[in-house]
Design a protein around this motif. Structure first.
Motif, PDB file in Angstrom:
ATOM      1  N   ARG A  10       0.830  -1.211   0.000  1.00  0.00           N
ATOM      2  CA  ARG A  10       0.000   0.000   0.000  1.00  0.00           C
ATOM      3  C   ARG A  10       0.866   1.263   0.000  1.00  0.00           C
ATOM      4  O   ARG A  10       0.504   2.287  -0.600  1.00  0.00           O
ATOM      5  CB  ARG A  10      -0.964  -0.007   1.187  1.00  0.00           C
ATOM      6  N   TYR A  13       1.980   1.772  -3.704  1.00  0.00           N
ATOM      7  CA  TYR A  13       0.938   2.274  -4.611  1.00  0.00           C
ATOM      8  C   TYR A  13       0.149   3.441  -4.030  1.00  0.00           C
ATOM      9  O   TYR A  13      -0.730   3.985  -4.701  1.00  0.00           O
ATOM     10  CB  TYR A  13       0.006   1.123  -5.015  1.00  0.00           C
ATOM     11  N   ILE A  19      -6.103  -3.039  -4.614  1.00  0.00           N
ATOM     12  CA  ILE A  19      -4.907  -3.040  -5.451  1.00  0.00           C
ATOM     13  C   ILE A  19      -4.918  -4.296  -6.317  1.00  0.00           C
ATOM     14  O   ILE A  19      -4.839  -5.413  -5.805  1.00  0.00           O
ATOM     15  CB  ILE A  19      -3.621  -3.004  -4.597  1.00  0.00           C
ATOM     16  N   ARG A  25      -1.381   0.969 -17.779  1.00  0.00           N
ATOM     17  CA  ARG A  25      -1.192   2.405 -17.572  1.00  0.00           C
ATOM     18  C   ARG A  25      -1.327   3.109 -18.922  1.00  0.00           C
ATOM     19  O   ARG A  25      -0.664   2.737 -19.889  1.00  0.00           O
ATOM     20  CB  ARG A  25       0.197   2.693 -16.994  1.00  0.00           C
ATOM     21  N   SER A 376       1.835  -3.888 -10.995  1.00  0.00           N
ATOM     22  CA  SER A 376       1.574  -2.818 -11.974  1.00  0.00           C
ATOM     23  C   SER A 376       2.702  -1.797 -11.953  1.00  0.00           C
ATOM     24  O   SER A 376       3.384  -1.613 -10.937  1.00  0.00           O
ATOM     25  CB  SER A 376       0.259  -2.103 -11.628  1.00  0.00           C
ATOM     26  N   ALA A 378       4.418   1.307 -11.238  1.00  0.00           N
ATOM     27  CA  ALA A 378       4.167   2.241 -10.124  1.00  0.00           C
ATOM     28  C   ALA A 378       4.583   3.636 -10.577  1.00  0.00           C
ATOM     29  O   ALA A 378       5.762   3.924 -10.763  1.00  0.00           O
ATOM     30  CB  ALA A 378       4.960   1.825  -8.898  1.00  0.00           C
TER      31      ALA A 378
END
Length: 379
Positions: A10, A13, A19, A25, A376, A378
């Protein structure tokens, strides 16, 4: 450990919301290129973005040719057909893979033979492959046959798991010695390299995927890579229904497939590809943060193999055993952080349960311990 790791995720991100494991993206020219396609009305497989996307992927990967398809599964299907896989054949592959790797073998009317992986790469183990071919196969008139089934070994299909390059030098040495063609499943490995050479360019053919969860996405899409001019020509022909060029006639010279990537998808992919170097850098930085956390907390994270540069598509945590794995999966998903185990091993699925294996001891051990963490980009 579970609570601390989720807190760390956490922090990375910067959110208290759900999440996902891996989401795309869109921060570049995606909307501009898509609007251009819509304005042109060439939204299907005829349009300039498809050819441009192919050229840019070929340039980035170093492959001589790149042929775009509707998804990675379609690309793998065509690649196996072009490698010579036919009904009644066998293809040696790994059990630790996504189901599409095996499904395409079945599409060709062939069957998979499952050989173990190695812990250092998560990919097909050259030593296990060599043992199977040496002890389990025989050559007749220059062709390799499985002693147990009597079937021809038509190809070897290794996979670069989570973007970590497998030992292509070792696998090619073994396969070249038996005259077995190699097709690389590099679906997860765009941006991954062994030395200076891109994954998917070592075998006779290689395949990339641009699914919504990959490092770049076209929504749905794939790519066949090859240095062989004739194979590239055949790939283009087979993926466009084997239609012969003519101003108005509909002439087709063989049974083929409607697998060509649409212009809309290629436009999205081209915009994504422009951001790929930054995406790879971001994901490698994320992997380094996970590794730092693991070292500080006595945990184990899968790292890129020696001599390779991974895109770290998915980061993988190795826990003590299946009980701890399942406890972590339950805890993390209940607390809004998506994590996933390794895929169910292929011979544990009903449609591949009858297929031959070499025991898969390493595959089973890793499947009991491995959990994928949110990966993912970041930003």
């Amino acid at each position: 450990m579970f609570e601390g790791l989720l807190g760390f995720v956490r922090e990375i991100y910067q959110t208290d919301a759900f999440i996902p494991l891996h989401e795309p993206r869109f921060g570049g020219n995606e909307k501009r290129y898509l609007n251009d396609v819509i304005d042109s009305t060439f939204v299907s497989s005829v349009g300039p973005y498809v050819g441009e996307f192919e050229r840019k992927i070929a340039e980035f990967s170093g492959a001589r040719h790149a042929v775009a398809t509707v998804n990675g599964t379609a690309a793998l299907h065509i690649a196996l057909l072009l490698a010579g896989v036919r009904p009644g054949d066998e293809v040696v592959t790994q059990a630790a893979t996504f189901v599409a790797t095996c499904n395409v073998i079945a599409y060709c009317g062939a069957e998979p033979v499952f050989v173990d992986i190695e812990a250092a790469t998560l990919g097909l183990a050259p030593a296990a492959l060599a043992e199977f071919l040496e002890r389990g196969c025989e050559r007749r008139a220059g062709v390799v046959y499985n002693k147990t089934s009597g079937r021809r070994i038509a190809a070897c299909l290794p996979m670069h798991v989570f973007g970590h390059p497998c030992d292509m030098a070792g696998l090619l040495t073994v396969c070249d010695g038996y005259g077995v063609p190699v097709v690389e499943d590099a679906a997860e490995a765009l941006g991954s390299r062994i030395g200076e050479r891109h994954c998917g360019t070592f075998g006779r053919l290689g395949v990339l995927s641009f699914n919504g969860n990959k490092i770049i996405t076209t929504g749905g899409g794939g790519m066949i890579l090859t240095d062989d001019d004739d194979l590239a020509r055949q790939a283009k022909h087979l993926t466009t229904t084997a239609k012969l060029a003519h101003a108005w006639k509909f002439e087709h010279d063989q049974i083929a497939y409607n697998y060509r990537m649409p212009n809309l998808n290629a436009a999205l992919g081209l915009a994504q590809l422009e951001q790929l170097p930054a995406f790879v850098d971001s994901k490698r930085a994320l992997a380094a943060r996970y590794l730092d956390w693991a070292r500080a907390n006595g945990a184990e994270i899968v790292q890129e193999p020696a001599g390779a540069r991974s895109n770290y598509w998915l980061n993988a945590l190795l826990l003590d055993d299946a009980a701890q794995r399942d406890a972590f999966l339950e805890y993390s998903n209940a607390h809004g952080v998506m994590t996933r185990p390794l895929w169910t091993l292929m011979p544990d699925l009903p449609m591949y349960r009858h297929c031959q294996t070499d025991g898969l001891s390493q595959s089973r051990r890793l499947a009991e311990r491995l959990v994928n963490l949110p990966s993912s980009v970041a930003i």
